[in-house]
Design a protein around this motif. Structure first.
Motif, mmCIF file in Angstrom:
data_model
loop_
_atom_site.group_PDB
_atom_site.id
_atom_site.type_symbol
_atom_site.label_atom_id
_atom_site.label_comp_id
_atom_site.label_asym_id
_atom_site.label_seq_id
_atom_site.Cartn_x
_atom_site.Cartn_y
_atom_site.Cartn_z
ATOM 1 N N TRP A 82 0.863 -1.179 0.000
ATOM 2 C CA TRP A 82 0.000 0.000 0.000
ATOM 3 C C TRP A 82 0.897 1.226 0.000
ATOM 4 C CZ3 TRP A 82 -5.143 -0.057 3.087
ATOM 5 C CH2 TRP A 82 -5.801 1.164 2.961
ATOM 6 N N THR A 83 0.948 1.926 -1.133
ATOM 7 C CA THR A 83 1.756 3.127 -1.221
ATOM 8 C C THR A 83 0.876 4.368 -1.124
ATOM 9 O OG1 THR A 83 1.641 3.354 -3.638
ATOM 10 C CG2 THR A 83 3.366 1.919 -2.742
ATOM 11 N N MET A 84 1.512 5.479 -0.753
ATOM 12 C CA MET A 84 0.828 6.771 -0.687
ATOM 13 C C MET A 84 1.765 7.809 -1.278
ATOM 14 S SD MET A 84 -0.670 6.413 3.211
ATOM 15 C CE MET A 84 -1.770 7.804 3.116
ATOM 16 N N GLU A 85 1.209 8.927 -1.715
ATOM 17 C CA GLU A 85 2.046 9.975 -2.288
ATOM 18 C C GLU A 85 1.444 11.350 -2.021
ATOM 19 O OE1 GLU A 85 1.469 10.187 -6.850
ATOM 20 O OE2 GLU A 85 1.098 8.074 -6.298
ATOM 21 N N SER A 86 2.333 12.341 -1.977
ATOM 22 C CA SER A 86 1.912 13.712 -1.774
ATOM 23 C C SER A 86 2.729 14.610 -2.689
ATOM 24 C CB SER A 86 2.129 14.122 -0.312
ATOM 25 O OG SER A 86 1.782 15.466 -0.101
ATOM 26 N N ARG A 87 2.084 15.626 -3.248
ATOM 27 C CA ARG A 87 2.750 16.523 -4.194
ATOM 28 C C ARG A 87 2.462 17.979 -3.845
ATOM 29 N NH1 ARG A 87 4.049 13.528 -8.811
ATOM 30 N NH2 ARG A 87 3.094 11.450 -8.816
ATOM 31 N N ASN A 88 3.451 18.819 -4.183
ATOM 32 C CA ASN A 88 3.204 20.256 -4.224
ATOM 33 C C ASN A 88 3.826 20.777 -5.511
ATOM 34 O OD1 ASN A 88 5.991 20.693 -3.771
ATOM 35 N ND2 ASN A 88 5.683 20.636 -1.557
ATOM 36 N N ALA A 91 7.618 15.952 -4.881
ATOM 37 C CA ALA A 91 6.686 14.876 -4.552
ATOM 38 C C ALA A 91 7.396 13.897 -3.632
ATOM 39 C CB ALA A 91 6.216 14.167 -5.820
ATOM 40 N N ILE A 92 6.633 13.294 -2.747
ATOM 41 C CA ILE A 92 7.186 12.294 -1.836
ATOM 42 C C ILE A 92 6.214 11.128 -1.752
ATOM 43 C CG2 ILE A 92 6.171 13.385 0.202
ATOM 44 C CD1 ILE A 92 8.679 12.466 1.747
ATOM 45 N N GLY A 93 6.745 9.928 -1.670
ATOM 46 C CA GLY A 93 5.920 8.731 -1.568
ATOM 47 C C GLY A 93 6.243 7.959 -0.306
ATOM 48 N N TRP A 94 5.313 7.108 0.081
ATOM 49 C CA TRP A 94 5.505 6.273 1.270
ATOM 50 C C TRP A 94 5.134 4.827 0.963
ATOM 51 C CZ3 TRP A 94 3.157 11.042 1.438
ATOM 52 C CH2 TRP A 94 3.762 12.017 2.237
ATOM 53 N N HIS A 152 11.431 10.482 -4.093
ATOM 54 C CA HIS A 152 11.803 10.176 -2.709
ATOM 55 C C HIS A 152 10.720 9.303 -2.071
ATOM 56 C CE1 HIS A 152 14.790 13.221 -3.360
ATOM 57 N NE2 HIS A 152 13.876 14.173 -3.470
ATOM 58 N N ILE A 153 11.156 8.192 -1.459
ATOM 59 C CA ILE A 153 10.212 7.255 -0.853
ATOM 60 C C ILE A 153 10.628 7.031 0.599
ATOM 61 C CG2 ILE A 153 9.184 4.952 -0.993
ATOM 62 C CD1 ILE A 153 10.011 4.915 -3.957
ATOM 63 N N GLU A 154 9.657 7.086 1.496
ATOM 64 C CA GLU A 154 9.938 6.909 2.918
ATOM 65 C C GLU A 154 9.055 5.821 3.508
ATOM 66 O OE1 GLU A 154 9.580 10.575 5.017
ATOM 67 O OE2 GLU A 154 11.028 11.640 3.758
ATOM 68 N N LEU A 155 9.444 5.357 4.680
ATOM 69 C CA LEU A 155 8.615 4.408 5.427
ATOM 70 C C LEU A 155 9.022 4.439 6.885
ATOM 71 C CD1 LEU A 155 10.397 1.609 6.181
ATOM 72 C CD2 LEU A 155 10.166 1.275 3.728
ATOM 73 N N GLU A 156 8.161 3.866 7.724
ATOM 74 C CA GLU A 156 8.414 3.733 9.154
ATOM 75 C C GLU A 156 8.354 2.265 9.512
ATOM 76 O OE1 GLU A 156 6.817 6.218 12.904
ATOM 77 O OE2 GLU A 156 5.324 4.846 12.083
ATOM 78 N N VAL A 157 9.307 1.800 10.334
ATOM 79 C CA VAL A 157 9.353 0.378 10.674
ATOM 80 C C VAL A 157 9.790 0.209 12.122
ATOM 81 C CG1 VAL A 157 11.750 0.136 9.847
ATOM 82 C CG2 VAL A 157 10.253 -1.888 9.944
ATOM 83 N N ASP A 158 9.227 -0.784 12.767
ATOM 84 C CA ASP A 158 9.617 -1.161 14.124
ATOM 85 C C ASP A 158 11.064 -1.646 14.096
ATOM 86 O OD1 ASP A 158 9.963 -2.332 16.645
ATOM 87 O OD2 ASP A 158 8.007 -3.309 16.636
ATOM 88 N N SER A 159 11.924 -1.033 14.895
ATOM 89 C CA SER A 159 13.345 -1.403 14.888
ATOM 90 C C SER A 159 13.575 -2.847 15.313
ATOM 91 C CB SER A 159 14.136 -0.471 15.805
ATOM 92 O OG SER A 159 13.726 -0.629 17.161
#
Length: 229
Positions: free
Chosen positions: A148-154, A158-161, A195-202
């Motif tokens: 499940w990806t998401m994206e935001s633009r101005n 643009a950045i994706g997750w 640019h693609i980012e994510l958050e993960v449990d260490s």
């Protein structure tokens, strides 16, 4: 799950401690009113004031989450295992399948609360989500996993997750997670999202190893604090 999550933004300054203390008190009051079992707050590693305030209130730091970013101009090719195929989410027919797969994939993960149909439908219609950005990996028309990806633009960027990646328990151990993550990343890049980012449990070592092997780099981290009521 019986969990209440507090999200706060407080301007730095002389009133920071008093404002955070009021937020904590409100959260505890609200948690007691709805008979929740747990309250959590997430704070940035750069927040140097909050940890002592939480400690004074007998909260425990229980989790560290990493924020990872992919900025490599070269992404490895997507190679699907034999007999597997990809397709995009269809909001007209796939909401129930996505709900069931997501609940199965994350049922043992810390902090996950099973979604119902209303929640899934709502989330798939949120501003940063598109049908094309949710990708299934299938075998013989049976859904094995998803990304499940998401994206935001101005105007300038643009950045994706990579928001969520799940594999059905029946299909684990077959490297499908890697395949479907790469599918989502290739989709974002095809949409000119550099640019693609994510958050993960260490503590999720298989996941952190996977993301780092693809080329994600740790940029910062956040801490989860908890109080049991």
């Amino acid at each position: 799950i019986g969990r209440l999550v507090g999200l706060q933004t407080i301007k730095p300054g002389p009133y920071f401690e008093n404002v955070l203390q009021k937020f904590i008190d409100l959260a505890v009051k609200r948690g007691s009113e709805i008979n929740t079992q747990i309250i959590n707050f997430q704070i940035s590693q750069y927040d140097k004031e909050s940890p002592q305030i939480f400690k004074t209130n007998a909260w425990k730091k229980i989790k560290t989450y990493w924020n990872l970013k992919f900025e490599n101009p070269e992404l490895e090719d997507l190679l699907l295992p034999e007999d597997y195929s990809l397709r995009h989410f269809d909001s007209a027919k796939d909401a129930k399948a996505l709900m069931e797969l997501q609940n199965l994939s994350f049922e043992t993960h810390w902090g996950f609360s099973p979604n119902d149909m209303e929640q899934i439908v709502y989330r798939t219609q949120m501003e940063r989500t598109t049908n094309q950005g949710i990708i299934f990996i299938e075998k013989d028309r049976e859904i094995a996993g998803y990304n499940w990806t998401m994206e935001s633009r101005n105007a300038d960027s643009a950045i994706g997750w990579v928001a969520m990646t799940g594999v059905h328990p029946k299909y684990r151990g077959l490297r499908l997670g890697r395949a479907v993550v790469l599918a989502g990343m290739h989709y974002l890049i095809s949409q000119n999202v550099p640019h693609i980012e994510l958050e993960v449990d260490s503590e999720n070592i298989p996941a952190t190893n996977l993301y780092e092997s693809i080329g994600f780099k740790k940029v910062d981290q956040t801490y989860w604090y908890q109080k049991d009521l």
